[in-house]
Motif scaffolding. Structure first.
Motif, PDB file in Angstrom:
ATOM      1  N   ASP A  20      90.527  32.506  47.832  1.00 36.02           N
ATOM      2  CA  ASP A  20      90.086  32.230  49.193  1.00 36.02           C
ATOM      3  C   ASP A  20      90.767  30.950  49.678  1.00 36.02           C
ATOM      4  OD1 ASP A  20      87.577  32.825  51.228  1.00 36.02           O
ATOM      5  OD2 ASP A  20      88.116  30.702  51.122  1.00 36.02           O
ATOM      6  N   PRO A  21      91.556  31.010  50.760  1.00 38.58           N
ATOM      7  CA  PRO A  21      92.324  29.839  51.212  1.00 38.58           C
ATOM      8  C   PRO A  21      91.473  28.601  51.485  1.00 38.58           C
ATOM      9  CG  PRO A  21      93.078  31.822  52.339  1.00 38.58           C
ATOM     10  CD  PRO A  21      91.841  32.200  51.591  1.00 38.58           C
ATOM     11  N   GLU A  22      90.291  28.791  52.104  1.00 35.97           N
ATOM     12  CA  GLU A  22      89.461  27.642  52.454  1.00 35.97           C
ATOM     13  C   GLU A  22      88.849  26.997  51.205  1.00 35.97           C
ATOM     14  OE1 GLU A  22      90.322  27.560  56.417  1.00 35.97           O
ATOM     15  OE2 GLU A  22      89.138  26.141  55.257  1.00 35.97           O
ATOM     16  N   LYS A  23      88.328  27.828  50.323  1.00 37.04           N
ATOM     17  CA  LYS A  23      87.720  27.281  49.095  1.00 37.04           C
ATOM     18  C   LYS A  23      88.783  26.650  48.209  1.00 37.04           C
ATOM     19  CE  LYS A  23      85.302  31.003  47.839  1.00 37.04           C
ATOM     20  NZ  LYS A  23      85.311  31.890  49.023  1.00 37.04           N
ATOM     21  N   ARG A  24      89.950  27.273  48.173  1.00 30.62           N
ATOM     22  CA  ARG A  24      91.035  26.733  47.350  1.00 30.62           C
ATOM     23  C   ARG A  24      91.480  25.366  47.880  1.00 30.62           C
ATOM     24  NH1 ARG A  24      96.519  30.114  45.737  1.00 30.62           N
ATOM     25  NH2 ARG A  24      97.549  28.481  44.519  1.00 30.62           N
ATOM     26  N   LYS A  25      91.536  25.242  49.215  1.00 29.21           N
ATOM     27  CA  LYS A  25      91.930  23.967  49.818  1.00 29.21           C
ATOM     28  C   LYS A  25      90.926  22.874  49.471  1.00 29.21           C
ATOM     29  CE  LYS A  25      92.963  21.919  54.331  1.00 29.21           C
ATOM     30  NZ  LYS A  25      93.061  22.191  55.795  1.00 29.21           N
ATOM     31  N   LEU A  26      89.639  23.188  49.559  1.00 26.74           N
ATOM     32  CA  LEU A  26      88.601  22.221  49.229  1.00 26.74           C
ATOM     33  C   LEU A  26      88.642  21.859  47.750  1.00 26.74           C
ATOM     34  CD1 LEU A  26      86.254  20.677  50.530  1.00 26.74           C
ATOM     35  CD2 LEU A  26      84.755  22.518  49.804  1.00 26.74           C
ATOM     36  N   TYR A  27      88.890  22.857  46.915  1.00 29.70           N
ATOM     37  CA  TYR A  27      88.974  22.607  45.471  1.00 29.70           C
ATOM     38  C   TYR A  27      90.140  21.687  45.145  1.00 29.70           C
ATOM     39  CZ  TYR A  27      90.087  23.503  40.569  1.00 29.70           C
ATOM     40  OH  TYR A  27      90.393  23.361  39.248  1.00 29.70           O
TER      41      TYR A  27
END
Length: 337
Positions: free
Chosen positions: A58-65
């Motif tokens: 998931d692009p958004e979760k990956r960015k936050l991670y």
């Protein structure tokens, strides 16, 4: 709270694309699925790879991670904008972690993700069913595979049957993935063209759980033919004629896939002129068919008899035709041979 390296868990690089993550996930999910794996830590690993895939896919979760993973407290307990746990499931892969128990089913539902995940993404990181218990399933649709199958041009006109042999991978009773040879009889309908796809439903990779089996996609390739070049449903060919046939007009034989037809050349036919034999190409759906495109190639004799030489000399002396009058010398595009 221990930091979780999701890239390391899936065995992918930090610049891995979705396809790389998907392949790594499927490989590990099959290996550590609680229904097939006998490893003592399979349940834990299975939960970890699901968690890693949930984030990295998931692009958004990956960015936050990537931003806060090593210091999850800075994430502020807030999920990425617009993130919804239920919507994250794309319908193709459904998954849930398991905890071993002594009940009849062997597993019972437990929290979806680790404390690290929940701390990073907030309370919405877990999902509970209406009955207060977590769902207990894992399903994944099998991937579709593609292969090429070669057919002869006459078979395109009549249809054909092929026996194909290919390799599949299936889980054995002890959970190991083993290669297996599989044979199928395939009916090739008439009228297929280069690039046509024959879909064999359910003959691809096996699904997991209730997931559907993938398909086997056979891409048609028509074998090279000495007489014809295939373009869609049309067949292109070149036919040689003599200078006098081209000048005077003539009926010349042209081979089709299933026979021979006579083509009428008008007087004064030029070299490279194309004629169309309508309906003699590859069959289409219904009663129609493509065409044969015939290009004329005027050939000059390499040697002449005394009589032929005499006639050409007479023609040279009496003819007013100047081949350079209409088209003077001109550049010709270079074609590497």
């Amino acid at each position: 709270m221990k930091y979780k390296d999701y890239y390391k868990i899936l065995g992918v690089s930090k610049d891995a694309g979705k396809d790389d993550i998907h392949r790594a996930y499927r490989k590990l999910a099959r290996k550590y699925h609680p229904d097939v794996s006998k490893d003592h830590d399979a349940e834990l690993k299975f939960r970890e790879i699901n968690e890693a895939k949930e984030v990295l896919n998931d692009p958004e979760k990956r960015k936050l991670y990537d931003m806060y993973g090593k210091d999850s407290e800075k994430a502020g307990q807030q999920p990425p904008p617009g993130w919804n746990r239920g919507a994250a499931n794309d319908g193709k892969f459904r998954y849930q972690s398991y905890q071993h128990s002594n009940n009849a089913n062997g597993f019972q539902g437990t929290d979806d993700f680790s404390e690290f995940f929940n701390n990073l993404f907030g309370d919405r990181a877990t999902r509970e069913s209406s009955g207060g218990r977590y769902e207990n399933f894992f399903s994944a649709a099998g991937s579709s595979h593609e292969a090429e199958i070669e057919v002869e041009l006459p078979e395109v006109f009549s249809g054909a049957t092929r026996i194909i042999t290919f390799q599949v991978f299936e889980a054995s009773v002890d959970g190991k993935v083993i290669p297996k040879e599989k044979k199928l009889q395939v009916k090739i309908p008439k009228g297929v063209t280069n690039g046509s796809i024959i879909r064999l439903a359910g003959q691809g990779e096996k699904g997991i759980g209730s997931g559907k089996d993938g398909d086997l996609l056979l891409r048609i390739s028509i074998s090279p033919d000495q007489r014809f070049h295939v373009v869609g449903h049309n067949l292109h060919t070149s036919v040689s004629v003599s200078p006098w046939e081209a000048a005077l007009g003539a009926k010349i034989p042209v081979k089709t896939v299933n026979g021979t037809v006579m083509l009428s050349l008008p007087a004064g036919t030029q070299n490279g002129k194309q004629f169309r034999l309508k309906g003699f190409g590859i069959p289409k759906k219904g009663a129609s068919a493509g065409n044969i495109i015939v290009e004329i190639d005027i050939r000059i004799p390499r040697s002449l008899t005394d009589k032929e030489k005499q006639l050409f000399e007479e023609l040279l002396n009496i003819s007013d035709f100047d081949p350079r009058e209409e088209k003077t010398q001109r550049a010709k595009p270079y074609e590497k041979t």
